[in-house]
Design a protein around this motif. Structure first.
Motif, PDB file in Angstrom:
ATOM      1  N   LYS A   1       0.857  -1.179   0.000  1.00 15.15           N
ATOM      2  CA  LYS A   1       0.000   0.000   0.000  1.00 15.15           C
ATOM      3  C   LYS A   1       0.899   1.237   0.000  1.00 15.15           C
ATOM      4  CE  LYS A   1      -3.668   2.217   2.715  1.00 15.15           C
ATOM      5  NZ  LYS A   1      -4.414   2.629   1.527  1.00 15.15           N
ATOM      6  N   LEU A   2       0.900   1.973  -1.088  1.00  8.85           N
ATOM      7  CA  LEU A   2       1.739   3.157  -1.239  1.00  8.85           C
ATOM      8  C   LEU A   2       0.890   4.404  -1.071  1.00  8.85           C
ATOM      9  CD1 LEU A   2       4.571   4.300  -2.006  1.00  8.85           C
ATOM     10  CD2 LEU A   2       3.730   4.423  -4.355  1.00  8.85           C
ATOM     11  N   ASP A   3       1.313   5.272  -0.157  1.00 12.59           N
ATOM     12  CA  ASP A   3       0.648   6.549   0.075  1.00 12.59           C
ATOM     13  C   ASP A   3       1.676   7.662   0.010  1.00 12.59           C
ATOM     14  OD1 ASP A   3      -1.835   5.301   0.612  1.00 12.59           O
ATOM     15  OD2 ASP A   3      -1.191   4.904   2.660  1.00 12.59           O
TER      16      ASP A   3
ATOM     17  N   ASP B   1      -3.321   8.722  -2.935  1.00 17.99           N
ATOM     18  CA  ASP B   1      -3.436   7.304  -2.605  1.00 17.99           C
ATOM     19  C   ASP B   1      -2.800   6.450  -3.693  1.00 17.99           C
ATOM     20  OD1 ASP B   1      -5.136   4.588  -2.655  1.00 17.99           O
ATOM     21  OD2 ASP B   1      -5.168   5.436  -0.644  1.00 17.99           O
ATOM     22  N   GLY B   2      -2.268   5.302  -3.283  1.00 12.81           N
ATOM     23  CA  GLY B   2      -1.638   4.398  -4.237  1.00 12.81           C
ATOM     24  C   GLY B   2      -2.598   3.836  -5.262  1.00 12.81           C
ATOM     25  N   SER B   3      -3.901   3.897  -4.993  1.00 10.45           N
ATOM     26  CA  SER B   3      -4.871   3.404  -5.970  1.00 10.45           C
ATOM     27  C   SER B   3      -4.903   4.265  -7.229  1.00 10.45           C
ATOM     28  CB  SER B   3      -6.269   3.356  -5.344  1.00 10.45           C
ATOM     29  OG  SER B   3      -6.679   4.650  -4.943  1.00 10.45           O
TER      30      SER B   3
ATOM     31  N   ILE C   1      -2.267   4.979  -8.880  1.00 12.56           N
ATOM     32  CA  ILE C   1      -1.135   4.581  -9.718  1.00 12.56           C
ATOM     33  C   ILE C   1      -1.647   3.639 -10.811  1.00 12.56           C
ATOM     34  CG2 ILE C   1       1.039   3.307  -9.766  1.00 12.56           C
ATOM     35  CD1 ILE C   1       1.570   4.274  -6.954  1.00 12.56           C
TER      36      ILE C   1
ATOM     37  N   PRO D   1       6.581   5.454 -10.606  1.00 11.22           N
ATOM     38  CA  PRO D   1       5.134   5.260 -10.738  1.00 11.22           C
ATOM     39  C   PRO D   1       4.539   6.239 -11.741  1.00 11.22           C
ATOM     40  CG  PRO D   1       5.628   6.440  -8.716  1.00 11.22           C
ATOM     41  CD  PRO D   1       6.952   6.091  -9.333  1.00 11.22           C
TER      42      PRO D   1
ATOM     43  N   ALA E   1       7.018   9.313   0.449  1.00 15.27           N
ATOM     44  CA  ALA E   1       6.393   8.136  -0.157  1.00 15.27           C
ATOM     45  C   ALA E   1       6.419   7.031   0.882  1.00 15.27           C
ATOM     46  CB  ALA E   1       7.149   7.719  -1.414  1.00 15.27           C
TER      47      ALA E   1
ATOM     48  N   LEU F   1       5.399   3.239   1.992  1.00 15.37           N
ATOM     49  CA  LEU F   1       5.000   1.913   1.528  1.00 15.37           C
ATOM     50  C   LEU F   1       4.780   1.013   2.734  1.00 15.37           C
ATOM     51  CD1 LEU F   1       4.576  -0.049  -0.894  1.00 15.37           C
ATOM     52  CD2 LEU F   1       6.982  -0.689  -0.636  1.00 15.37           C
TER      53      LEU F   1
ATOM     54  N   LEU G   1       3.424  -2.288  -6.849  1.00 17.03           N
ATOM     55  CA  LEU G   1       2.657  -1.070  -7.092  1.00 17.03           C
ATOM     56  C   LEU G   1       1.833  -1.182  -8.371  1.00 17.03           C
ATOM     57  CD1 LEU G   1       5.294   1.674  -6.197  1.00 17.03           C
ATOM     58  CD2 LEU G   1       3.530   0.675  -4.735  1.00 17.03           C
TER      59      LEU G   1
END
Length: 569
Positions: A120-122, A228-230, A232, A255, A284, A286, A323
Motif C-alpha cells: 500500500k503506497l501513500d 493514494d496508491g490506488s 497509480i 510510478p 512516499a 509503503l 505497485l
C-alpha cells in the motif's frame, strides 16, 4: 547455368548460418549463466511433478470477517505478483477466510515477501523529523533533516511559527495545526526499533502518522494521506540517470499516476515548493514505512515522479511490480508454511516421457518406411527442434520461472506430431512436383513454394489457438498453451531454416538428384517416367495404376468388404 544451379545451395548455406547463429546465441546465454550466475541447466517442474511449499495466509482483521470480494481481489493480486505470466504453475485459492498459496520448489525470501506484503503506497506531507530512537534528542526544534535525493541540504527543522497563526482546523496536509501536544509527545517517544511491530501499515489515512524510514535512520511525523496508491496506473523500475541522460549507480521506482492522481500530485507539489524545511518534503510511504521523503524543489505536473533510495535492482523491481498490480485490500499474516509432495510424482513424469519416446520412435519408423533416405532430414530436424526447445525452455525456466507440468509435457509430445506434419506436407508437395515431371532440384523449389503457404496457414491457426487458450485459461492449462505456442514457433523456425535448406543441399547430390530407389524421391516409383533432359513424364499405365491405388485407398471398410465378396463370386 552454373549460377542458377548453385543459387539454392547458396540460399541453403545462408539459412543454415542464421540457424547456427540463433543456436549459438541461445547456447552462449545458457552456458554463460551456468558458469557465472549459477543457473541449473534443464527444466524446472511444477507442483504436480516436483512438489513445493504451501503457505496459508490469514487476514489480519479483528473486528469483522473479510468479504468474498476482498478475498477474490487479494487472490487476483497475489497471483499477478508471483505468476503474472501464468507459466510458474503456482496455485492460489481461498479456504474459508484464508488464502492458500502453493508454490513449486523452494521459494526465495523475496517471493515470500511479495506474497505477504500489502504494497500500500501513500504520499504524505512531512510535518516534523527527528532522531530514530527515543534515547536520542528528538526535539523537533533542533533536528536536522536530511534530503534523501541529495538535491538540497535542508535547514534544521523548526517549531511551527506562532506568527503563522494556524487555524484550529487544518486546511491541508502540511498545516502545523495537525501537531497537537499529544501527537508531538507520541512523536518524541516513538522508537524506530519498534517500527515492525508498530502497525503503521494499518494507520488511518485521514490522520497524521508517526513512522520512520525503512532502515530506521530517520523518524517522521507525517500529515494525512494526500495521494493514494490506488491512483497509480503503472510502475516501472530502472537504473537512475543524471540530467544528461547518462546512467548513474542506483535504481529508482517510477510510478505513473492516472488523471486524478496527476492533478493531485501537481497541486500538492506546487504547495510544498514555498514551504520551509522540513514541511517542503513529501514522503512516499509503503506499508507504513517511509521509502523516501525528498525536498520539493519544483512542482511535478506530469504525474511521473521518481522514487530513489538505497534500492537494488531486485528490490526496485519487486516494489514496482507490487505497485503496478495494486495493494492488497487486507493485511495478511502467515498462519502456516509447510512442504507439500508432488501430486503426481516421478511415475507420471516417467510415463509421460515414455509416451514421448514411443511416439518419437513411431515417427522415425514411419518416416523410414515412407520416405527412406529422406527420413534422415526428418530425424535431423526433430533433433534440431529438440535442441532449440531445450535451450529456450531452460532460459525461460531460469529467467521467468517457467515450470513444466504434466500438461506441459503433453504439449511437448503433441509438438512432435505437429512438427512432423510440416515435413510431410513439404515432402508430399515435392513428390507431387516429381510426378508432374520436374527434376529433383526444380521439384524441391516448386514444392517448397506450395508447401510454405500450407505450413504457414496451419501453424498460424495452431498459434492462434494457443494464444486464445493462454489468455482465457488459468493454472496448468495456461502452461500447456504457453508450451504449445513456443513449440509452434520453433517448428516454423526449423522448417524454414533447416528442413528446406537441408533438402536443397541433398537435392544437389548425385544420390538424390538421380532419383535413387532408396532416396525417397524416385520418380519411377512415384509414377513418373523419364523422358530425357532431366525431365519425366507420366505414362498412361502409371496414371491408371496410381488412380486405382488412390481409389482403393479411399474406399470405406464397407466398400472394401463388398469388393472382396464380388471377387469371390
Amino acid at each position: 547455368m552454373a549460377t542458377k544451379s548453385s543459387s539454392p545451395v547458396r540460399k541453403a548455406a545462408r539459412s543454415l548460418a542464421w540457424l547456427g547463429a540463433i543456436i549459438a546465441v541461445l547456447g552462449a546465454v545458457v552456458a554463460g549463466n551456468v558458469l557465472w550466475n549459477g543457473w541449473q541447466p534443464g527444466f524446472k517442474f511444477a507442483l504436480d511433478l516436483e512438489g513445493g511449499t504451501q503457505i496459508i495466509l490469514a487476514p489480519a482483521v479483528a473486528d469483522a470477517e473479510p468479504t468474498a470480494e476482498q478475498l477474490n481481489q487479494a487472490v487476483s493480486i497475489i497471483r499477478q505478483r508471483i505468476d503474472a505470466t501464468g507459466i510458474a504453475e503456482s496455485e492460489i485459492s481461498t479456504l474459508g477466510t484464508n488464502i492458500v498459496v502453493a508454490l513449486p520448489g523452494t521459494p526465495d525470501q523475496a517471493t515470500l515477501d511479495r506474497i505477504q506484503a500489502s504494497a500500500k503506497l501513500d504520499f504524505r506531507a512531512v510535518l516534523l523529523t527527528g532522531a530514530p530512537t527515543s534515547t536520542s534528542t528528538a526535539d523537533p526544534t533542533e533536528t536536522e533533516t536530511p534530503a534523501p535525493d541529495a538535491t538540497e541540504t535542508p535547514a534544521p527543522a523548526e517549531t511551527p511559527d506562532p506568527s503563522a497563526t494556524p487555524s484550529a482546523t487544518p486546511t491541508d496536509g502540511s498545516d502545523p495545526a495537525w501537531i497537537t501536544p499529544e501527537l508531538e509527545e507520541e512523536f518524541n517517544a516513538f522508537d524506530c526499533a519498534t517500527l515492525d511491530t508498530a502497525s503503521t501499515n494499518t494507520a488511518d489515512p485521514d490522520t497524521p502518522l508517526v513512522t520512520c524510514e525503512a532502515d530506521g535512520s530517520i523518524k517522521y511525523l507525517l500529515g494525512p494521506v494526500e495521494v493514494d496508491g490506488s491512483n497509480i496506473s503503472d510502475a516501472t523500475a530502472r537504473q537512475l540517470t543524471n540530467s544528461q541522460g547518462a546512467r548513474i549507480p542506483g535504481w529508482g521506482i517510477y510510478p505513473v499516476f492516472d488523471e486524478a492522481g496527476t492533478q493531485a500530485f501537481s497541486d500538492i507539489t506546487t504547495r510544498l515548493v514555498s514551504l520551509p524545511s522540513p514541511r517542503n518534503q513529501f514522503a512516499a510511504v509503503l506499508d507504513g514505512k517511509v521509502l523516501i521523503a525528498p525536498s520539493t524543489n519544483a512542482a511535478i505536473t506530469n504525474g511521473q515522479p521518481e522514487i530513489s533510495g538505497s534500492f537494488t535492482q531486485q528490490s526496485a523491481q519487486a516494489i514496482a511490480s507490487q505497485l503496478k498490480f495494486g495493494a492488497l485490500p487486507l493485511s495478511f499474516t502467515v498462519q502456516s508454511r509447510e512442504d507439500i509432495a508432488a501430486t503426481l510424482g516421478q511415475s507420471q513424469l516417467q510415463a509421460g516421457l515414455l509416451a514421448g519416446i514411443i511416439g518419437l520412435l513411431l515417427v522415425v519408423v514411419y518416416s523410414l518406411f515412407q520416405y527412406r533416405a529422406l527420413a534422415s532430414v526428418t530425424i535431423a530436424s526433430l533433433v534440431v527442434a529438440g535442441g532449440l526447445t531445450y535451450l529456450t525452455l531452460t532460459i525461460l525456466a531460469q529467467h521467468y520461472n517457467y515450470r513444466l507440468s504434466l500438461a506441459g509435457v503433453a504439449g511437448l509430445i503433441i509438438a512432435i506430431g505437429m512438427t512432423v506434419d510440416s515435413f510431410i506436407v513439404y515432402f508430399e508437395r515435392v513428390r507431387d512436383e516429381l510426378r508432374d515431371g520436374r527434376a529433383v532440384v526444380g521439384a524441391v523449389e516448386a514444392g517448397w513454394k506450395r508447401a510454405l503457404r500450407t505450413i504457414y496457414a496451419a501453424k498460424g491457426i495452431n498459434l492462434l489457438s494457443a494464444i486464445v487458450l493462454y489468455i482465457f485459461a488459468v493454472g496448468n492449462v495456461k502452461g500447456f498453451a504457453f508450451t504449445l505456442g513456443i513449440t509452434v514457433v520453433i517448428d516454423v523456425l526449423v522448417v524454414v531454416l533447416f528442413t528446406h535448406p537441408m533438402l536443397q543441399l541433398l537435392a544437389s547430390t548425385r544420390f538424390f538428384s538421380s532419383g535413387h530407389p532408396l532416396s525417397g524421391l524416385d520418380p519411377e516409383a512415384l509414377g513418373a517416367v523419364y523422358r530425357g533432359r532431366a525431365e519425366f513424364r507420366i505414362s498412361k499405365e502409371a496414371r491408371r495404376a496410381g488412380a486405382s491405388r488412390e481409389a482403393t485407398r479411399r474406399q470405406t471398410i464397407a466398400e472394401r468388404k463388398a469388393a472382396e465378396l464380388e471377387e469371390k463370386k
